[in-house]
Design a protein around this motif. Structure first.
Motif, PDB file in Angstrom:
ATOM      1  N   PRO A  64       0.801  -0.957  -0.055  1.00  0.00           N
ATOM      2  CA  PRO A  64       0.039   0.010  -0.046  1.00  0.00           C
ATOM      3  C   PRO A  64       0.788   1.153   0.022  1.00  0.00           C
ATOM      4  CG  PRO A  64       0.032  -0.705   2.072  1.00  0.00           C
ATOM      5  CD  PRO A  64       0.698  -1.852   1.239  1.00  0.00           C
TER       6      PRO A  64
ATOM      7  N   TYR B  66      -5.667  -8.256   4.105  1.00  0.00           N
ATOM      8  CA  TYR B  66      -4.559  -7.966   3.415  1.00  0.00           C
ATOM      9  C   TYR B  66      -3.566  -9.326   3.313  1.00  0.00           C
ATOM     10  CZ  TYR B  66      -5.841  -3.464   5.044  1.00  0.00           C
ATOM     11  OH  TYR B  66      -6.664  -2.453   5.488  1.00  0.00           O
TER      12      TYR B  66
ATOM     13  N   GLY C  24     -13.200  -9.678   0.386  1.00  0.00           N
ATOM     14  CA  GLY C  24     -14.083  -8.723   0.851  1.00  0.00           C
ATOM     15  C   GLY C  24     -13.667  -7.362   0.341  1.00  0.00           C
ATOM     16  N   GLY C  25     -14.467  -6.437   0.290  1.00  0.00           N
ATOM     17  CA  GLY C  25     -14.044  -5.121  -0.131  1.00  0.00           C
ATOM     18  C   GLY C  25     -13.078  -4.524   0.749  1.00  0.00           C
ATOM     19  N   TYR C  26     -12.317  -3.705   0.407  1.00  0.00           N
ATOM     20  CA  TYR C  26     -11.303  -3.085   1.404  1.00  0.00           C
ATOM     21  C   TYR C  26      -9.987  -4.169   1.984  1.00  0.00           C
ATOM     22  CZ  TYR C  26     -10.438   1.861   2.658  1.00  0.00           C
ATOM     23  OH  TYR C  26     -10.012   2.751   2.617  1.00  0.00           O
ATOM     24  N   HIS C  27      -9.950  -5.312   1.266  1.00  0.00           N
ATOM     25  CA  HIS C  27      -8.996  -6.245   1.890  1.00  0.00           C
ATOM     26  C   HIS C  27      -7.871  -6.530   1.193  1.00  0.00           C
ATOM     27  CE1 HIS C  27     -11.313  -8.364   5.059  1.00  0.00           C
ATOM     28  NE2 HIS C  27     -12.148  -7.650   4.605  1.00  0.00           N
ATOM     29  N   GLY C  28      -7.546  -5.066   0.181  1.00  0.00           N
ATOM     30  CA  GLY C  28      -6.195  -5.291  -0.260  1.00  0.00           C
ATOM     31  C   GLY C  28      -6.097  -5.786  -1.828  1.00  0.00           C
ATOM     32  N   LYS C  29      -7.204  -5.988  -2.395  1.00  0.00           N
ATOM     33  CA  LYS C  29      -7.166  -6.664  -3.737  1.00  0.00           C
ATOM     34  C   LYS C  29      -6.439  -5.694  -4.666  1.00  0.00           C
ATOM     35  CE  LYS C  29     -11.587  -7.334  -3.833  1.00  0.00           C
ATOM     36  NZ  LYS C  29     -12.092  -6.937  -2.544  1.00  0.00           N
ATOM     37  N   SER C  30      -7.056  -4.370  -4.966  1.00  0.00           N
ATOM     38  CA  SER C  30      -7.016  -3.677  -5.984  1.00  0.00           C
ATOM     39  C   SER C  30      -5.095  -3.134  -5.508  1.00  0.00           C
ATOM     40  CB  SER C  30      -7.589  -2.459  -5.954  1.00  0.00           C
ATOM     41  OG  SER C  30      -8.949  -2.731  -6.308  1.00  0.00           O
ATOM     42  N   THR C  31      -4.753  -3.082  -4.435  1.00  0.00           N
ATOM     43  CA  THR C  31      -3.571  -2.833  -4.048  1.00  0.00           C
ATOM     44  C   THR C  31      -2.568  -3.743  -4.463  1.00  0.00           C
ATOM     45  OG1 THR C  31      -4.317  -1.635  -2.312  1.00  0.00           O
ATOM     46  CG2 THR C  31      -1.665  -2.257  -1.870  1.00  0.00           C
TER      47      THR C  31
ATOM     48  N   MET D   5       3.219   3.134   2.448  1.00  0.00           N
ATOM     49  CA  MET D   5       2.484   3.389   3.671  1.00  0.00           C
ATOM     50  C   MET D   5       3.371   3.263   4.681  1.00  0.00           C
ATOM     51  SD  MET D   5      -1.069   1.204   4.988  1.00  0.00           S
ATOM     52  CE  MET D   5      -1.999   2.130   3.864  1.00  0.00           C
TER      53      MET D   5
ATOM     54  N   ASP E  27     -12.833  -3.217 -10.269  1.00  0.00           N
ATOM     55  CA  ASP E  27     -13.244  -1.937 -10.048  1.00  0.00           C
ATOM     56  C   ASP E  27     -13.278  -1.040 -11.434  1.00  0.00           C
ATOM     57  OD1 ASP E  27     -13.162  -2.821  -7.349  1.00  0.00           O
ATOM     58  OD2 ASP E  27     -11.332  -1.193  -6.920  1.00  0.00           O
TER      59      ASP E  27
ATOM     60  N   HIS F  69       1.354   0.989   9.998  1.00  0.00           N
ATOM     61  CA  HIS F  69       0.062   0.807   9.558  1.00  0.00           C
ATOM     62  C   HIS F  69      -0.139  -0.224   8.447  1.00  0.00           C
ATOM     63  CE1 HIS F  69      -0.458   4.991  11.040  1.00  0.00           C
ATOM     64  NE2 HIS F  69      -1.476   4.367  11.592  1.00  0.00           N
ATOM     65  N   ALA F  70       1.137  -0.450   7.843  1.00  0.00           N
ATOM     66  CA  ALA F  70       0.916  -1.201   6.422  1.00  0.00           C
ATOM     67  C   ALA F  70       1.544  -2.663   7.199  1.00  0.00           C
ATOM     68  CB  ALA F  70       2.326  -0.828   5.637  1.00  0.00           C
ATOM     69  N   VAL F  71       0.317  -3.728   6.367  1.00  0.00           N
ATOM     70  CA  VAL F  71       0.703  -5.261   6.762  1.00  0.00           C
ATOM     71  C   VAL F  71       1.432  -5.533   5.774  1.00  0.00           C
ATOM     72  CG1 VAL F  71      -0.539  -7.291   7.115  1.00  0.00           C
ATOM     73  CG2 VAL F  71      -1.763  -5.187   7.892  1.00  0.00           C
TER      74      VAL F  71
HETATM   75  P1  ADP Z   1      -9.891  -3.750  -2.183  1.00  0.00           P
HETATM   76  O1  ADP Z   1      -9.546  -3.460  -3.888  1.00  0.00           O
HETATM   77  O2  ADP Z   1     -10.024  -5.100  -1.772  1.00  0.00           O
HETATM   78  O3  ADP Z   1     -11.192  -3.164  -1.985  1.00  0.00           O
HETATM   79  P2  ADP Z   1      -7.869  -2.146  -1.649  1.00  0.00           P
HETATM   80  O4  ADP Z   1      -6.688  -2.590  -2.456  1.00  0.00           O
HETATM   81  O5  ADP Z   1      -8.359  -0.846  -2.481  1.00  0.00           O
HETATM   82  O6  ADP Z   1      -8.928  -3.008  -1.460  1.00  0.00           O
HETATM   83  O7  ADP Z   1      -7.359  -1.401  -0.214  1.00  0.00           O
HETATM   84  C1  ADP Z   1      -8.215  -0.951   0.780  1.00  0.00           C
HETATM   85  C2  ADP Z   1      -7.432   0.004   1.694  1.00  0.00           C
HETATM   86  O8  ADP Z   1      -6.412  -0.888   2.218  1.00  0.00           O
HETATM   87  C3  ADP Z   1      -6.387   1.119   0.848  1.00  0.00           C
HETATM   88  O9  ADP Z   1      -6.697   2.204   1.518  1.00  0.00           O
HETATM   89  C4  ADP Z   1      -5.033   0.636   0.891  1.00  0.00           C
HETATM   90  O10 ADP Z   1      -4.055   1.739   1.007  1.00  0.00           O
HETATM   91  C5  ADP Z   1      -5.190  -0.392   2.305  1.00  0.00           C
HETATM   92  N1  ADP Z   1      -4.158  -1.238   2.250  1.00  0.00           N
HETATM   93  C6  ADP Z   1      -3.897  -2.231   1.194  1.00  0.00           C
HETATM   94  N2  ADP Z   1      -3.145  -3.319   1.296  1.00  0.00           N
HETATM   95  C7  ADP Z   1      -2.593  -2.808   2.609  1.00  0.00           C
HETATM   96  C8  ADP Z   1      -1.880  -3.497   3.382  1.00  0.00           C
HETATM   97  N3  ADP Z   1      -1.109  -4.629   3.247  1.00  0.00           N
HETATM   98  N4  ADP Z   1      -1.742  -2.909   4.960  1.00  0.00           N
HETATM   99  C9  ADP Z   1      -2.375  -1.945   5.207  1.00  0.00           C
HETATM  100  N5  ADP Z   1      -3.115  -1.152   4.435  1.00  0.00           N
HETATM  101  C10 ADP Z   1      -3.534  -1.822   2.933  1.00  0.00           C
END
Ligand code: ADP
Ligand code: MG
Length: 572
Positions: A201, A414, A252-259, A211, A349, A215-217
């Motif tokens: 991230p 994540y 799930g949504g917001y679990h880091g897929k797009s990242t 990041m 997305d 905060h970053a995993v």
């Molecule tokens: P998704 O596509 O699954 O909905 P995103 O990839 O958009 O999720 O990530 C959602 C949020 O989580 C973003 O704000 C991103 O910066 C954060 N994030 C993604 N990967 C990590 C990680 N490994 N550690 C901490 N935060 C993360």
């Protein structure tokens, strides 16, 4: 070249208060100890584009470790290091006056610093000081005869660097290791690799910096996909290997897929130490594919995805000035494969749903012959089997791709897990039923749909806008002005920065020279890549002494701009 003059300072002091045009006379070459200063082009007035100036130190004086600057790839990393050293030093100087170009997180081939067989030089853009339209001669003298030689020493002499020669060595070695890992991936049948511990991230949506660690995993590979590589440097890397084939990322949504997907998009380029993505490496041709309604399309064969339009339009050579979500995504996909992409990166997305999937009830309701779209889910296996194209796909909202996936990865807060077996069980398939690569004698008759399309050949005049002025010009990262037209690159997510867009603009001008009504787009792009490998990035511009600031683009991004040029015309 004008004769060497040592007394640039006197000249400039003498010009103080005179009208700006008098600065023209300072063009030339000057020596300040080991530093040579070249004033290549003097701006006509204080508001014109900055003057072009170079500073240079020969190897005999710079004494960079020769074993780190001999190989072409080493020179790219070494020049990148020197440019970063210059940016650090620039804090001491007038940043408005001296423009060095600021690299981001990627290590790329740029014109800003050049290492050749004789020495090393920085290409600067300099705003020569003025008050109104009068020359500030004393300030100009300080700038050119003291600051610039100082800056050159800070950039090119290792005793001046914060990290010393060790930092330099590590920078070049990291780049070597990343390229070695990339080569290894190809041999090991992987399209991507994400090292354990990687920070994917970014610190914010508008930042490319990592990041913060609190905060970053950090990334951790599922055991099933774990892959270890021993590099010749002695470095050993363990992480997730993404095999050739179809890989689906769920969660799930917001679990880091797009990242993850975005990190892979950028993994086509090497990264600097501390970025967090040093060991995120993707197939260098990997291309992000998205929907982009409104774009123009010129003569693409999108028939694998869209056929039998009610209008009767032949989609084997499809043109439009205003593509829909699905046709634009189809165009983006076939164009990527045309320039040689063998890995597609697709995120739900930014996809058109009707391009990606069609559910069973809809299939029952609308007979196939009434539906022009064959969704990607039906083509992803033939693309792999017939054309060797792998796909990494984010799909959190539909199980449709389980049946065609070689691997399904679930992200949970994540952390990835390999859920391929469960996913296959859910849809009741035997993984062995997924076809392997089809061999030549294995003729598959019903899937000629994804065969190689006919080459697209632009007309000789396709890239020659009517206006005679310099035709292609980058406007920030996301736009190129080409003649009177604008090329919109907002959806081309793998362009790194405005300087790379400037490289794309130069490439378009180069293409204009190649196109003669007989040369296919693929041939012209291959010609550019060959030239760049041979001559380096300087070869892309007509100005060899001082080419300005451009970054080498991939053929993918050059093609992306060409394909979005609304005046592109093909030979029938
Ligand atoms: P998704 O596509 O699954 O909905 P995103 O990839 O958009 O999720 O990530 C959602 C949020 O989580 C973003 O704000 C991103 O910066 C954060 N994030 C993604 N990967 C990590 C990680 N490994 N550690 C901490 N935060 C993360
Ligand atoms: Mg997402």
């Amino acid at each position: 070249m004008s004769p060497q003059r040592s007394n640039l300072a006197d000249t400039l002091h003498g010009l103080d208060g005179r009208s700006y045009g008098n600065l023209k006379q300072i063009r030339g070459r000057y020596r300040f100890g080991s530093v040579t200063l070249f004033v290549d082009r003097v701006q006509a007035d204080p508001f014109a584009s900055p003057s072009k100036v170079r500073v240079r130190i020969e190897h005999a004086d710079a004494k960079l470790p020769p074993e780190l600057i001999t190989d072409r790839q080493d020179r790219i990393a070494a020049a990148d290091y020197l440019l970063r050293a210059g940016n650090t030093a620039l804090g001491r100087f007038d940043r408005k006056a001296i423009i060095l170009g600021r690299p981001g997180q990627e290590v790329l081939e740029r014109t800003n610093v050049r290492i050749d067989d004789a020495g090393v030089e920085a290409r600067l853009l300099v705003n020569l000081p003025a008050r109104g339209r009068r020359i500030l001669g004393h300030r100009a003298a300080d700038l050119l005869t003291q600051d610039l030689p100082d800056l050159a020493r800070a950039m090119f002499l290792c005793e001046k660097w914060n990290g010393g020669v060790d930092g330099f060595r590590q920078h070049v070695q990291l780049h070597r290791d990343q390229l070695e890992l990339r080569d290894h991936l190809g041999e090991a049948g992987l399209v991507g690799f994400i090292g354990n511990g990687a920070i994917l991230p970014r610190s914010a949506g508008d930042s490319d910096e990592p990041m913060d660690a609190a905060h970053a995993v950090p990334f951790a590979s599922p055991p099933e996909l774990e892959h270890t590589v021993e590099l010749s440097s002695g470095r050993s890397l363990t992480g997730m290997g993404i095999p050739c084939g179809v890989t689906v990322i769920v969660g799930g949504g917001y679990h880091g897929k797009s990242t993850i997907l975005r990190a892979l998009e950028r993994g086509v380029h090497p990264h600097i130490a501390g970025d967090g993505r040093e060991w995120v490496i993707a197939d260098p041709g990997a291309t992000a594919i998205r929907a982009e309604d409104g774009r123009a399309v010129t003569g693409d064969d999108i028939s694998p995805f869209i056929a039998n339009l009610p209008s009767g339009t032949d989609t084997r050579s499809f043109s439009t000035t205003n593509a829909s979500g699905s046709t634009s995504q189809a165009a983006n996909l076939v164009e990527a494969i045309e320039v040689g992409a063998r890995t597609l990166l697709i995120d739900e997305d930014t996809s058109a749903t009707n391009f990606m999937i069609r559910d069973s009830r809809m299939r029952a309701l609308i007979p196939a012959e009434r539906e022009p779209i064959t969704p990607f889910v039906d083509r992803v296996r033939p693309l792999l089997d017939r054309r060797g194209v792998s796909t990494v796909l984010v799909a959190g909202g539909s199980s449709a791709f389980f049946e065609v996936a070689d691997h399904v990865i679930a992200l949970d807060a994540y952390i990835p897990r390999d859920v391929t077996e469960q996913a296959h069980e859910l849809v009741g398939i035997d993984p062995a039923a997924l076809s392997g690569a089809v061999t030549d004698d294995d003729a598959v008759t019903d899937d000629d749909s994804v065969g190689t399309p006919a080459p697209r050949v632009p007309t000789a005049k396709a890239l020659r806008p009517a206006s005679k002025t310099k035709s292609a010009r980058a406007k920030g990262t996301d736009r190129i002005q080409f003649g009177r037209a604008f090329i919109d690159l907002l959806a081309v997510s793998q362009i790194v920065d405005a300087q790379q867009t400037a490289g794309v603009a130069e490439a378009l001008e180069y293409l204009a020279e190649i196109f003669d009504g007989r040369t296919a787009i693929t041939e012209a792009l291959a010609e550019i890549d060959e030239m760049l490998d041979e001559q380096g990035i300087d070869g892309l511009t007509g100005h060899r002494d001082h080419p300005g600031h451009i970054t080498r683009p991939r053929a993918q991004e050059i093609a992306a701009a060409l394909n979005r040029y609304r005046e592109l015309r093909l030979v029938e």
